[in-house]
Motif scaffolding. Sequence first.
Motif, short mmCIF file in Angstrom:
data_model
loop_
_atom_site.label_atom_id
_atom_site.label_comp_id
_atom_site.label_asym_id
_atom_site.label_seq_id
_atom_site.Cartn_x
_atom_site.Cartn_y
_atom_site.Cartn_z
N PRO A 121 0.83 -1.22 0.00
CA PRO A 121 0.00 0.00 0.00
C PRO A 121 0.86 1.27 0.00
CG PRO A 121 -0.70 -1.54 1.71
CD PRO A 121 0.63 -2.03 1.20
N GLN A 122 0.22 2.39 -0.21
CA GLN A 122 0.91 3.69 -0.22
C GLN A 122 0.17 4.66 0.70
OE1 GLN A 122 0.84 4.83 -4.34
NE2 GLN A 122 2.59 3.53 -4.87
N GLN A 123 0.93 5.47 1.40
CA GLN A 123 0.36 6.52 2.24
C GLN A 123 0.64 7.86 1.56
OE1 GLN A 123 -1.41 6.26 5.03
NE2 GLN A 123 -1.36 8.33 5.85
N ARG A 124 -0.39 8.62 1.28
CA ARG A 124 -0.21 9.89 0.57
C ARG A 124 -1.02 10.98 1.26
NH1 ARG A 124 3.25 7.40 -1.19
NH2 ARG A 124 3.68 6.73 -3.33
N THR A 125 -0.72 12.22 0.92
CA THR A 125 -1.56 13.34 1.34
C THR A 125 -1.99 14.08 0.09
OG1 THR A 125 -0.37 13.56 3.43
CG2 THR A 125 -1.66 15.46 2.72
N PRO B 225 -5.05 12.78 4.52
CA PRO B 225 -4.27 11.55 4.40
C PRO B 225 -5.08 10.49 3.65
CG PRO B 225 -5.11 11.77 6.64
CD PRO B 225 -5.52 13.03 5.89
N VAL B 226 -4.46 9.86 2.69
CA VAL B 226 -5.14 8.87 1.86
C VAL B 226 -4.26 7.62 1.79
CG1 VAL B 226 -5.97 8.35 -0.48
CG2 VAL B 226 -6.26 10.66 0.46
N ALA B 227 -4.91 6.47 1.97
CA ALA B 227 -4.21 5.19 1.79
C ALA B 227 -4.66 4.58 0.47
CB ALA B 227 -4.53 4.24 2.94
N ARG C 37 -5.87 7.20 7.70
CA ARG C 37 -5.70 7.35 9.15
C ARG C 37 -6.66 6.41 9.85
NH1 ARG C 37 -6.67 13.11 12.17
NH2 ARG C 37 -8.79 12.33 12.33
N CYS C 38 -6.12 5.51 10.62
CA CYS C 38 -6.98 4.54 11.31
C CYS C 38 -7.88 5.28 12.31
CB CYS C 38 -6.13 3.50 12.03
SG CYS C 38 -7.13 2.21 12.80
N ASP D 225 -17.99 0.32 14.36
CA ASP D 225 -18.85 1.00 13.37
C ASP D 225 -18.12 2.23 12.85
OD1 ASP D 225 -21.00 1.75 11.88
OD2 ASP D 225 -22.01 2.76 13.55
N ALA D 226 -17.10 1.99 12.07
CA ALA D 226 -16.27 3.10 11.58
C ALA D 226 -16.28 3.11 10.07
CB ALA D 226 -14.84 2.94 12.09
N ASN D 227 -16.82 4.14 9.51
CA ASN D 227 -16.81 4.25 8.05
C ASN D 227 -15.77 5.26 7.63
OD1 ASN D 227 -19.02 2.48 7.52
ND2 ASN D 227 -20.38 4.07 8.34
N LEU D 228 -14.75 4.77 7.01
CA LEU D 228 -13.72 5.67 6.50
C LEU D 228 -14.21 6.32 5.22
CD1 LEU D 228 -10.53 3.51 7.03
CD2 LEU D 228 -11.53 5.25 8.51
N GLN D 229 -13.71 7.50 4.99
CA GLN D 229 -13.95 8.15 3.71
C GLN D 229 -13.42 7.25 2.59
OE1 GLN D 229 -14.95 11.56 3.43
NE2 GLN D 229 -14.69 11.73 1.22
N VAL D 230 -14.28 7.04 1.59
CA VAL D 230 -13.86 6.29 0.41
C VAL D 230 -13.71 7.27 -0.75
CG1 VAL D 230 -14.50 4.52 -1.27
CG2 VAL D 230 -15.04 4.21 1.15
N TYR D 231 -12.59 7.22 -1.39
CA TYR D 231 -12.36 8.13 -2.52
C TYR D 231 -12.48 7.33 -3.81
CZ TYR D 231 -10.26 11.05 1.13
OH TYR D 231 -10.04 11.79 2.25
#
Lengths: 358, 358, 358
Positions: free
Chosen positions: C37-41, C46-48, C63-64, C108-114
């Motif tokens: 994976p890659q970690q970017r901004t 922050p986007v994985a 970000r977890c 119950d955690a929904n991360l932002q999906v891009y």
Amino acid sequence: MSEERAPVPRLGQEPRGTYLRNTWYVAGWASDLGTQPQQRTFLEEPVALFRDAAGVAQAITGRCPHRFAPLGHGTVVDGALMCPYHGLRFSGAGVCVHNPHPGGQLPDANLQVYPLVERHALLWIWMGDAAKADASLIPDFSWLSDPKWEAVRGVTVAEGHYELYSDNILDLSHANFVHPALVASAFTEGERKFWQNGSSVFAEYIRLNDHLSVGISAVMGTEGRRQDFYGLVQWHAPAVLYFDFRAGDPGTPREECTLLPSLHAFTPETPDTTHYFWATARDYKLGDAEFTAAMRGALEFAFEQEDMPIIRDSHRLMRGADFWDLRPVILGGDGGGVRARRMLQRLIDREREASAAA
Amino acid sequence: MSEERAPVPRLGQEPRGTYLRNTWYVAGWASDLGTQPQQRTFLEEPVALFRDAAGVAQAITGRCPHRFAPLGHGTVVDGALMCPYHGLRFSGAGVCVHNPHPGGQLPDANLQVYPLVERHALLWIWMGDAAKADASLIPDFSWLSDPKWEAVRGVTVAEGHYELYSDNILDLSHANFVHPALVASAFTEGERKFWQNGSSVFAEYIRLNDHLSVGISAVMGTEGRRQDFYGLVQWHAPAVLYFDFRAGDPGTPREECTLLPSLHAFTPETPDTTHYFWATARDYKLGDAEFTAAMRGALEFAFEQEDMPIIRDSHRLMRGADFWDLRPVILGGDGGGVRARRMLQRLIDREREASAAA
Amino acid sequence: MSEERAPVPRLGQEPRGTYLRNTWYVAGWASDLGTQPQQRTFLEEPVALFRDAAGVAQAITGRCPHRFAPLGHGTVVDGALMCPYHGLRFSGAGVCVHNPHPGGQLPDANLQVYPLVERHALLWIWMGDAAKADASLIPDFSWLSDPKWEAVRGVTVAEGHYELYSDNILDLSHANFVHPALVASAFTEGERKFWQNGSSVFAEYIRLNDHLSVGISAVMGTEGRRQDFYGLVQWHAPAVLYFDFRAGDPGTPREECTLLPSLHAFTPETPDTTHYFWATARDYKLGDAEFTAAMRGALEFAFEQEDMPIIRDSHRLMRGADFWDLRPVILGGDGGGVRARRMLQRLIDREREASAAA
């Protein structure tokens, strides 16, 4: 260039520090400015230094009005400073004299022009009202360009507020602690006197019939012999200092002692960084390259490896606070620095009042 | 030094973080403080550590009241700490005891004195009201100075808020993921329990009849054998943790298992950086230097190369926000960290209320 | 994943910059994203980036939600992205699909999906309202994945605001000054034209019967021969540019000239830093590794060693001020950049108004 042009705006952001503007600051060593321009920051303002077709040193805003590139990274073409980004050329009068693009219209952009004078081997810059720039106010450091004297010299950017650096020269009692190899106990234990004359501040250190340090003795050729010595610091606002150091066999009249004249000039880059120009000269062993190298090495080490770190650390521990707000303990040795700080504050206040009145 | 002297002001700037003050923080390993003083920052305050003529460790403000130089970069002369800039000397009582300059008047400068206790091979510092400093409150880490135990240990400055570091020790379920070589699945898959007792918080991990990791097995000499293991973390406010790790052949009573006691102590330097002190001891293979070096290497790698980077990155991704404002997902393994955070907040609130009432 | 779930909050801090959100930004070269994976901004968020079990590229908040660790530093397990700190696993839909800890309840955690699309050898990311993401809006760079073309390419993080970088490509008159080895005087002295079509901005440079630079001639194999050349830049909001460069013997119809297509895509990381993706392709000497290496070296030098430093310096000299507040001098060559800046501002304003109305 016409009389009626609008006042040139400053760069649009308020500076973080307060500075004396109608005064001469050292901008560089004259011989360091050759055909290649220089990009500098003085009093938080970007400044480009270059030599025009006649070889005259010029100082204009170091930021192109088109796309904000650092003009001081450009090149000189036909005596004008060419922007490294799109090639606009600016004269020492701050006007665009050439546009290389189709049409070639000259944009109506007047850059700030900073009066710049080459004198005593130095470039002196006036960061205030150009109409008030008077070269006769430049302090006399003629020994720097006098062939009877051979100087070692340096320039560096030092971390710390510039007033901490001038304080350091005015209170030479630090020398015993910060420069153990260069200085004996004389600066702490000798007589000292501080006074003011006009807008200058003086600090005098006298010590008779004592041993100089190993370092100074080596420079003066008096190893192992007792000497009288006389040190006189003269502070010129805002932060240009002359140090007149003399030593001689006990009883030698002061005027006949061996003189080592020094310059310590501090020009604020930002509230946290300072251009530090220094030089020390001798009138003996002229042309002795080995001796010169040793002398330069010893002084460079003292100023850059001993003074600068402790002033940097003190500056950091002040954490941006105002000097007086921190209620410093005042010792006898601060007699020069405190006078200089008060004088500088008065000069800045006076300048601001005059500017507000106008 | 008189009873009636005015309260010593703090350094004049509000700290960015909020801290528990009336408590003991670890200031250093006692044996690391020799004849050379140390300059440190604890809770955003500069502190100078030195040993006086009797060898007693002292802690005073690490900023000279004269010109703000770092006193911890000075030297000890006649049992007093001499400023490296102009030579003023300060006793462990925070008073100037020597002025080397003409006249030699002692400035009326009382530096903040921080109670400092040398115990369990550590220096413990009290950053609050000195009148309340009670050495009996120092947690018992006597194994650190007990010759029956041989400890490997370290100290470093770690990026990240100190509570993220104590959270990390209280939630050992991270170990399986962050320390793959050192830990098997036991910390995640075993039983765990969290509770509070007085102002201490406990986290217990128990796993019976399982394989330890290659790393732990090597340290304990149980490669390839199943073991019972017991891990008990005790948190002392604000961030001093004891980790009691035991393992033994299946069925061995807990008290008879082999014990590896550990210290993890976190002292905030700033809101973004933390002094991290760690140690792990054993009571076997005493004096085996090769084994000691291997054990130190494995632990140093785990704490400094595995824990610290991920905590640093998490801290950066928090971007200065308050932990709770970010609405963290709470998992079962947070039972220790959350209790510790709440307890610490209560202690800080109580201290502030008491201070406001006074 | 249900329709009724609450809107995913952004990271809780207001971004410092203003950005167009409902648009495609380049997130990376598709082949650079493998199993790791890659970690970017991007746009300060922050986007994985990772590939799921089917190899499909996914982008979720980097970000977890548990302890804020960088998910992009994790690993992919069973097609889900595993947090490197405590092992929670998240699917490309941004939901937690595995909790390795006792109980194993899924938070119950929904991360932002891009929305993320792999096309033309690039990954394209949509930083706005996912419902509006329309892959047909991705500009056509099919030559990047067409085997008839062989591209050299690069990616780097460049200091400076991203609009300064797109300005740089739209005003090719800088090339004569910044890239002396690569470009002759043609870009400054030739004809040029700027226009707008829909939300695209075009800049055209034409120069007939002139010498190309040594650098370009070498790439095109036309050393020492006069050529006609045609340059057409097309800007797509917010900062994706296509550069169509053609040259041929004098009189050759434009369509029959040799084409070197280029991509310059800029994705803001922060207001001060920019992800810079570039590529230039040819349809001759395919597979000639030595030629490819020379071509890559020349372009990498031009973009990374010549463009980037001067844009970085200009950005620093702007000191965070708004571009228009600094009242830049506008030259003819700014016809493209100014159109693009105004168009982008209109698009951002329109997006904000729509968002406020909703």
